[in-house]
Scaffold this motif. Structure first.
Motif, mmCIF file in Angstrom:
data_model
loop_
_atom_site.group_PDB
_atom_site.id
_atom_site.type_symbol
_atom_site.label_atom_id
_atom_site.label_comp_id
_atom_site.label_asym_id
_atom_site.label_seq_id
_atom_site.Cartn_x
_atom_site.Cartn_y
_atom_site.Cartn_z
ATOM 1 N N GLN A 291 -1.438 -3.578 -1.441
ATOM 2 C CA GLN A 291 -1.471 -2.291 -2.125
ATOM 3 C C GLN A 291 -2.907 -1.813 -2.318
ATOM 4 O O GLN A 291 -3.209 -0.627 -2.142
ATOM 5 C CB GLN A 291 -0.783 -2.387 -3.484
ATOM 6 N N MET A 292 -3.788 -2.744 -2.678
ATOM 7 C CA MET A 292 -5.182 -2.381 -2.901
ATOM 8 C C MET A 292 -5.817 -1.815 -1.642
ATOM 9 O O MET A 292 -6.504 -0.793 -1.678
ATOM 10 C CB MET A 292 -5.967 -3.604 -3.373
ATOM 11 N N LEU A 293 -5.579 -2.456 -0.523
ATOM 12 C CA LEU A 293 -6.189 -1.988 0.723
ATOM 13 C C LEU A 293 -5.604 -0.639 1.146
ATOM 14 O O LEU A 293 -6.340 0.243 1.608
ATOM 15 C CB LEU A 293 -6.011 -3.018 1.839
ATOM 16 N N LEU A 294 -4.303 -0.464 0.990
ATOM 17 C CA LEU A 294 -3.683 0.817 1.331
ATOM 18 C C LEU A 294 -4.280 1.939 0.485
ATOM 19 O O LEU A 294 -4.559 3.032 0.993
ATOM 20 C CB LEU A 294 -2.168 0.745 1.115
ATOM 21 N N LYS A 295 -4.505 1.649 -0.803
ATOM 22 C CA LYS A 295 -5.096 2.654 -1.694
ATOM 23 C C LYS A 295 -6.555 2.907 -1.335
ATOM 24 O O LYS A 295 -7.017 4.050 -1.333
ATOM 25 C CB LYS A 295 -4.981 2.197 -3.147
ATOM 26 N N MET A 296 -7.292 1.833 -1.055
ATOM 27 C CA MET A 296 -8.702 1.971 -0.705
ATOM 28 C C MET A 296 -8.880 2.830 0.543
ATOM 29 O O MET A 296 -9.822 3.614 0.639
ATOM 30 C CB MET A 296 -9.328 0.592 -0.477
ATOM 31 N N LYS A 297 -7.977 2.685 1.479
ATOM 32 C CA LYS A 297 -8.076 3.433 2.740
ATOM 33 C C LYS A 297 -7.357 4.782 2.676
ATOM 34 O O LYS A 297 -7.398 5.556 3.637
ATOM 35 C CB LYS A 297 -7.504 2.588 3.885
ATOM 36 N N GLY A 298 -6.689 5.040 1.554
ATOM 37 C CA GLY A 298 -6.000 6.318 1.408
ATOM 38 C C GLY A 298 -4.839 6.479 2.371
ATOM 39 O O GLY A 298 -4.568 7.582 2.857
ATOM 40 N N ILE A 299 -4.149 5.382 2.653
ATOM 41 C CA ILE A 299 -3.025 5.414 3.591
ATOM 42 C C ILE A 299 -1.738 5.778 2.846
ATOM 43 O O ILE A 299 -1.301 5.049 1.943
ATOM 44 C CB ILE A 299 -2.861 4.047 4.297
ATOM 45 N N GLU A 300 -1.137 6.878 3.211
ATOM 46 C CA GLU A 300 0.115 7.292 2.583
ATOM 47 C C GLU A 300 1.225 6.315 2.976
ATOM 48 O O GLU A 300 1.375 5.970 4.154
ATOM 49 C CB GLU A 300 0.487 8.713 3.002
ATOM 50 N N HIS A 301 1.991 5.895 1.983
ATOM 51 C CA HIS A 301 3.048 4.921 2.264
ATOM 52 C C HIS A 301 4.141 5.010 1.204
ATOM 53 O O HIS A 301 3.918 5.483 0.089
ATOM 54 C CB HIS A 301 2.478 3.498 2.289
ATOM 55 N N GLU A 302 5.299 4.529 1.577
ATOM 56 C CA GLU A 302 6.415 4.423 0.637
ATOM 57 C C GLU A 302 6.454 2.984 0.128
ATOM 58 O O GLU A 302 6.385 2.040 0.909
ATOM 59 C CB GLU A 302 7.735 4.762 1.330
ATOM 60 N N TYR A 303 6.565 2.840 -1.188
ATOM 61 C CA TYR A 303 6.649 1.500 -1.772
ATOM 62 C C TYR A 303 8.100 1.201 -2.144
ATOM 63 O O TYR A 303 8.755 2.001 -2.815
ATOM 64 C CB TYR A 303 5.765 1.379 -3.016
ATOM 65 N N VAL A 304 8.596 0.058 -1.701
ATOM 66 C CA VAL A 304 9.971 -0.355 -1.983
ATOM 67 C C VAL A 304 9.930 -1.601 -2.860
ATOM 68 O O VAL A 304 9.482 -2.660 -2.420
ATOM 69 C CB VAL A 304 10.759 -0.656 -0.688
ATOM 70 N N GLU A 305 10.365 -1.473 -4.096
ATOM 71 C CA GLU A 305 10.362 -2.602 -5.032
ATOM 72 C C GLU A 305 11.513 -3.551 -4.716
ATOM 73 O O GLU A 305 12.674 -3.140 -4.605
ATOM 74 C CB GLU A 305 10.486 -2.092 -6.472
ATOM 75 N N GLU A 306 11.177 -4.829 -4.586
ATOM 76 C CA GLU A 306 12.156 -5.854 -4.231
ATOM 77 C C GLU A 306 12.528 -6.687 -5.456
ATOM 78 O O GLU A 306 11.668 -7.057 -6.257
ATOM 79 C CB GLU A 306 11.576 -6.769 -3.141
ATOM 80 N N ASP A 307 13.812 -6.971 -5.624
ATOM 81 C CA ASP A 307 14.288 -7.878 -6.663
ATOM 82 C C ASP A 307 14.342 -9.285 -6.050
ATOM 83 O O ASP A 307 15.248 -9.590 -5.276
ATOM 84 C CB ASP A 307 15.668 -7.447 -7.158
ATOM 85 N N LEU A 308 13.377 -10.118 -6.394
ATOM 86 C CA LEU A 308 13.281 -11.430 -5.759
ATOM 87 C C LEU A 308 14.404 -12.374 -6.169
ATOM 88 O O LEU A 308 14.649 -13.387 -5.510
ATOM 89 C CB LEU A 308 11.916 -12.063 -6.072
ATOM 90 N N ALA A 309 15.084 -12.033 -7.266
ATOM 91 C CA ALA A 309 16.224 -12.847 -7.688
ATOM 92 C C ALA A 309 17.490 -12.473 -6.920
ATOM 93 O O ALA A 309 18.481 -13.200 -6.916
ATOM 94 C CB ALA A 309 16.463 -12.696 -9.191
ATOM 95 N N ASN A 310 17.454 -11.325 -6.270
ATOM 96 C CA ASN A 310 18.607 -10.845 -5.496
ATOM 97 C C ASN A 310 18.066 -10.107 -4.270
ATOM 98 O O ASN A 310 18.090 -8.880 -4.198
ATOM 99 C CB ASN A 310 19.472 -9.921 -6.358
ATOM 100 N N LYS A 311 17.569 -10.863 -3.305
ATOM 101 C CA LYS A 311 16.848 -10.307 -2.172
ATOM 102 C C LYS A 311 17.710 -9.368 -1.336
ATOM 103 O O LYS A 311 18.861 -9.667 -1.032
ATOM 104 C CB LYS A 311 16.287 -11.440 -1.311
ATOM 105 N N SER A 312 17.113 -8.241 -1.002
ATOM 106 C CA SER A 312 17.855 -7.172 -0.323
ATOM 107 C C SER A 312 18.034 -7.463 1.161
ATOM 108 O O SER A 312 17.261 -8.223 1.768
ATOM 109 C CB SER A 312 17.091 -5.850 -0.483
ATOM 110 N N PRO A 313 19.028 -6.838 1.774
ATOM 111 C CA PRO A 313 19.202 -6.947 3.221
ATOM 112 C C PRO A 313 17.974 -6.465 3.985
ATOM 113 O O PRO A 313 17.663 -6.974 5.057
ATOM 114 C CB PRO A 313 20.414 -6.045 3.496
ATOM 115 N N LEU A 314 17.263 -5.466 3.409
ATOM 116 C CA LEU A 314 16.057 -4.937 4.053
ATOM 117 C C LEU A 314 14.994 -6.027 4.190
ATOM 118 O O LEU A 314 14.406 -6.209 5.259
ATOM 119 C CB LEU A 314 15.502 -3.765 3.241
#
Length: 220
Positions: free
Chosen positions: A19-42
């Protein structure tokens, strides 16, 4: 440069690295929050080997493991500051120390945290001896990257912020001024560096997370 998506988890230092590097470089991106206790198919689809965050999706193609992702970003996007020096030798040295922390120091410190009694003391001393190499590497420098943060600084962010909270909770003194003076000075510089400070996860919330992870901790 196409669609960029980051699969991560709040409080994950490995996610934070990317995340830090993406912000430092100003790279537009979508952030997908993962529930590590119930890992998603994605997550399971795009990182079937380790089933861990972070995972970067660039035009549908998945890249896993934070240090690998960071180097991919560096090689793909030229905009913004770089975490790696231009000189090939210096780049190799930076990669070496980042890998050294992840593969050598990190397991040693976790062992000291998870053990008790004489076993903890032994593990603590072993971890300190390993960290002394990093202490010497940053001697006389503001950051491992020189005057600005670089790959090694981002790689060691777990030791600078996350570990500080965990060590306090479990009642373990590890990175001290008498044993690791240069690392202590680096930690102070790193966590108070404006861009880093503005983007670190909330300490109280992170402390609560670690209290759940370490129910027998010293701090209640």
């Amino acid at each position: 440069m196409g669609e960029v998506k980051l699969i991560g988890a709040w409080g994950s230092s490995m996610t934070w690295r990317v995340q830090m590097l993406l912000k430092m470089k100003g790279i537009e991106h979508e952030y997908v929050e993962e529930d590590l206790a119930n890992k998603s198919p994605l997550l399971l689809q795009h990182n079937p080997v380790h089933k861990k965050v972070p995972v970067l999706l660039h035009n549908g193609k998945a890249i896993a493991e934070s240090l690998v992702i960071i180097q991919y970003i560096e090689e793909t996007w030229e905009n913004g500051p770089s975490l790696l020096p231009k000189n090939p030798y210096d780049r190799a040295v930076a990669r070496f120390w980042a890998k050294y922390f992840d593969e050598t120091c990190l397991p040693a410190i976790l062992k000291a945290i998870k053990t008790a009694g004489e076993e903890r003391e032994k593990a603590k001393e072993e971890a300190i001896e390993l960290l002394k190499f990093l202490d010497n590497e940053v001697k006389g420098k503001k950051f491992f990257g020189g005057d600005t943060i670089g790959l090694v600084d981002i790689a060691l962010s777990f030791g600078a912020y996350w570990f500080d909270i965990i060590l306090e909770l479990v009642g373990l003194e590890l990175i001290t001024k008498d044993k690791l003076p240069n690392l202590c000075q680096w930690i102070d510089e790193f966590v108070n560096y404006s861009f880093v400070k503005e983007n670190l996860p909330d300490r109280d919330r992170l402390t609560h997370v670690f209290k759940v992870m370490f129910p027998g901790s010293a701090a209640k």
